[in-house]
Design a protein around this motif. Structure first.
Motif, mmCIF file in Angstrom:
data_model
loop_
_atom_site.group_PDB
_atom_site.id
_atom_site.type_symbol
_atom_site.label_atom_id
_atom_site.label_comp_id
_atom_site.label_asym_id
_atom_site.label_seq_id
_atom_site.Cartn_x
_atom_site.Cartn_y
_atom_site.Cartn_z
ATOM 1 N N ILE A 14 -16.142 -55.343 -6.217
ATOM 2 C CA ILE A 14 -16.869 -54.073 -6.349
ATOM 3 C C ILE A 14 -15.964 -53.019 -6.985
ATOM 4 N N ILE A 15 -16.440 -52.452 -8.088
ATOM 5 C CA ILE A 15 -15.788 -51.292 -8.687
ATOM 6 C C ILE A 15 -16.501 -50.097 -8.072
ATOM 7 N N LEU A 16 -15.853 -49.473 -7.103
ATOM 8 C CA LEU A 16 -16.570 -48.415 -6.375
ATOM 9 C C LEU A 16 -16.447 -47.111 -7.138
ATOM 10 N N ASP A 17 -17.557 -46.768 -7.785
ATOM 11 C CA ASP A 17 -17.548 -45.614 -8.682
ATOM 12 C C ASP A 17 -18.620 -44.601 -8.275
ATOM 13 N N GLY A 18 -18.365 -43.346 -8.583
ATOM 14 C CA GLY A 18 -19.370 -42.306 -8.378
ATOM 15 C C GLY A 18 -19.143 -41.426 -7.153
ATOM 16 N N LEU A 58 -11.983 -55.032 -3.757
ATOM 17 C CA LEU A 58 -12.448 -53.655 -3.936
ATOM 18 C C LEU A 58 -11.483 -52.884 -4.816
ATOM 19 N N TYR A 59 -12.023 -52.296 -5.880
ATOM 20 C CA TYR A 59 -11.182 -51.508 -6.797
ATOM 21 C C TYR A 59 -11.172 -50.071 -6.277
ATOM 22 N N VAL A 60 -10.096 -49.694 -5.621
ATOM 23 C CA VAL A 60 -10.073 -48.353 -5.019
ATOM 24 C C VAL A 60 -9.219 -47.341 -5.799
ATOM 25 N N PHE A 61 -8.235 -47.834 -6.575
ATOM 26 C CA PHE A 61 -7.402 -46.898 -7.358
ATOM 27 C C PHE A 61 -6.773 -47.670 -8.511
ATOM 28 N N SER A 62 -7.064 -47.227 -9.723
ATOM 29 C CA SER A 62 -6.557 -47.953 -10.894
ATOM 30 C C SER A 62 -5.222 -47.368 -11.358
ATOM 31 N N THR A 63 -4.512 -48.131 -12.176
ATOM 32 C CA THR A 63 -3.266 -47.615 -12.755
ATOM 33 C C THR A 63 -3.565 -46.355 -13.581
ATOM 34 N N GLU A 64 -4.780 -46.301 -14.130
ATOM 35 C CA GLU A 64 -5.182 -45.145 -14.950
ATOM 36 C C GLU A 64 -5.541 -43.917 -14.101
ATOM 37 N N ASN A 65 -5.854 -44.135 -12.829
ATOM 38 C CA ASN A 65 -6.271 -43.003 -11.996
ATOM 39 C C ASN A 65 -5.141 -41.995 -11.736
ATOM 40 N N PHE A 66 -3.885 -42.375 -12.069
ATOM 41 C CA PHE A 66 -2.787 -41.404 -11.968
ATOM 42 C C PHE A 66 -2.944 -40.267 -12.972
ATOM 43 N N LYS A 67 -3.889 -40.421 -13.933
ATOM 44 C CA LYS A 67 -4.143 -39.331 -14.894
ATOM 45 C C LYS A 67 -4.892 -38.180 -14.240
ATOM 46 N N ARG A 68 -5.428 -38.380 -13.048
ATOM 47 C CA ARG A 68 -6.188 -37.310 -12.375
ATOM 48 C C ARG A 68 -5.252 -36.241 -11.840
ATOM 49 N N SER A 69 -5.826 -35.139 -11.355
ATOM 50 C CA SER A 69 -4.989 -34.015 -10.910
ATOM 51 C C SER A 69 -4.110 -34.454 -9.740
ATOM 52 N N ILE A 183 -19.964 -56.086 -8.965
ATOM 53 C CA ILE A 183 -20.874 -54.949 -8.823
ATOM 54 C C ILE A 183 -20.115 -53.673 -9.203
ATOM 55 N N ARG A 184 -20.724 -52.843 -10.053
ATOM 56 C CA ARG A 184 -20.147 -51.518 -10.300
ATOM 57 C C ARG A 184 -21.220 -50.483 -10.028
ATOM 58 N N THR A 185 -20.971 -49.624 -9.095
ATOM 59 C CA THR A 185 -21.948 -48.593 -8.738
ATOM 60 C C THR A 185 -21.901 -47.436 -9.734
ATOM 61 N N MET A 189 -21.285 -48.962 -17.098
ATOM 62 C CA MET A 189 -21.273 -50.393 -17.421
ATOM 63 C C MET A 189 -20.002 -50.781 -18.146
ATOM 64 N N ARG A 190 -18.916 -50.768 -17.440
ATOM 65 C CA ARG A 190 -17.644 -51.225 -18.031
ATOM 66 C C ARG A 190 -16.742 -51.735 -16.917
ATOM 67 N N LEU A 191 -15.717 -52.492 -17.326
ATOM 68 C CA LEU A 191 -14.794 -53.080 -16.349
ATOM 69 C C LEU A 191 -13.670 -52.138 -15.962
ATOM 70 N N SER A 192 -13.353 -51.181 -16.825
ATOM 71 C CA SER A 192 -12.239 -50.254 -16.568
ATOM 72 C C SER A 192 -10.985 -50.984 -16.073
ATOM 73 N N ASN A 193 -10.674 -52.116 -16.748
ATOM 74 C CA ASN A 193 -9.399 -52.804 -16.492
ATOM 75 C C ASN A 193 -9.360 -53.525 -15.141
HETATM 76 C C1 IPE Z 1 -12.574 -47.221 -12.134
HETATM 77 O O1 IPE Z 1 -13.266 -46.020 -11.978
HETATM 78 C C2 IPE Z 1 -11.446 -47.310 -11.168
HETATM 79 C C3 IPE Z 1 -11.820 -47.420 -9.758
HETATM 80 C C4 IPE Z 1 -13.036 -47.517 -9.299
HETATM 81 C C5 IPE Z 1 -10.730 -47.445 -8.844
HETATM 82 P P1 IPE Z 1 -12.979 -44.757 -12.915
HETATM 83 O O2 IPE Z 1 -13.973 -43.742 -12.530
HETATM 84 O O3 IPE Z 1 -11.549 -44.393 -12.811
HETATM 85 O O4 IPE Z 1 -13.249 -45.381 -14.334
HETATM 86 P P2 IPE Z 1 -13.617 -44.704 -15.734
HETATM 87 O O5 IPE Z 1 -12.610 -43.621 -15.968
HETATM 88 O O6 IPE Z 1 -15.009 -44.152 -15.602
HETATM 89 O O7 IPE Z 1 -13.543 -45.821 -16.704
#
Ligand code: IPE
Ligand code: IPE
Ligand code: MG
Length: 243
Positions: A14-18, A58-69, A183-185, A189-193
């Motif tokens: 699960i890519i938990l998004d939103g 469960l995808y809870v924090f991506s390597t890219e999420n460090f770009k957030r505040s 599943i991505r909520t 519609m992408r894998l986001s790595n």
């Molecule tokens: C993907 O969600 C990463 C996690 C769910 C942990 P993001 O919200 O960071 O992905 P993008 O930026 O929309 O691709």
């Protein structure tokens, strides 16, 4: 809900998004959305493993999420520390084994300690595996796997000819079977790595609800959809029966 007539995937991702949009829609700040997301994750993971699913990633924090505040990243890390400590017993009581995928570098010491604490406390549990992907990236995983295998060759533990798909799989962050159902909520519609190697033949499902609202009922709807999919793996199987 009767599960005997349903196909149950072995490994669900699960890519938990939103979370952020869920909060914004209610006039709350993003951190409220992350809190609601965690509360949902806690209940939902037990439900999913209760249906017969063996592994839940469960995808809870991506390597890219460090770009957030700094504030948002800090809030998420504090949440992890607090909840992994306070909820470790809950996962023990539910017989769930918690493991992690991701790079340990760049994570705070207290975060690493909380991860080690819950992993250690739940290590003998047998009901199902909860694979929490934290500071996870599919590219870093493949890069780190390459380094591990290169080191084995350099130390003459294996020869180049012994590198095969099985060895690659075993040298990922965790030695897990492929994801069957991804599943991505939130409608994105992408894998986001996310788990690029493990998702190679996964069935994809993109419900239009934000993660805090993706409850047990929503997951059961997803299982009905999964049951209707015809998985062919490159073969010919138009009638839903194996040839
Ligand atoms: C993907 O969600 C990463 C996690 C769910 C942990 P993001 O919200 O960071 O992905 P993008 O930026 O929309 O691709
Ligand atoms: C998912 O929700 C949680 C993480 C990626 C940490 P988001 O924080 O990505 O929520 P949106 O996509 O901004 O609504
Ligand atoms: Mg998002």
């Amino acid at each position: 809900m009767e599960y005997t007539n349903l196909k149950i995937p072995n490994h669900v991702g699960i890519i938990l998004d939103g979370n952020g949009r869920w909060a914004q829609n209610r006039g709350l700040n993003r951190s409220e959305g992350h809190k609601a997301g965690y509360d949902n994750l806690k209940k939902l993971s037990i439900h999913i493993l209760g249906t017969g699913v063996k592994v839940l990633s469960l995808y809870v924090f991506s390597t890219e999420n460090f770009k957030r505040s700094e504030e948002e990243v800090g809030y998420l890390m504090n949440l992890v520390v607090k909840k992994f400590k306070s909820d470790a017993k809950y996962f023990v009581e539910n017989n769930v084994k918690v493991i992690f995928s991701g790079r340990r570098e760049n994570l705070r010491k207290d975060v690493l300690n909380a991860m080690d604490y819950i992993a250690d406390l739940t290590k003998n549990n047998t009901k199902g595996i909860l694979n929490i992907c934290l500071n996870y990236g599919g590219h870093t995983e493949i890069t780190d796997m390459t380094k591990k295998i290169a080191k084995l060759v350099k130390e003459e533990k294996i020869s180049i000819d012994e590198i095969d798909e099985e060895l690659v799989g075993k040298n990922m962050y965790q030695d897990l079977e492929p994801i069957d159902f991804l599943i991505r909520t939130s409608g994105e519609m992408r894998l986001s790595n996310f788990m690029l190697w493990q998702n190679s033949y996964a069935e994809f499902y993109f419900p239009n609800v934000h993660f805090p609202d993706f409850n047990e009922k929503e997951f059961d709807k997803a299982l009905i959809e999964y049951t209707s999919r015809d998985r062919r793996f490159g073969g010919i199987n138009y009638d839903g029966k194996s040839n």
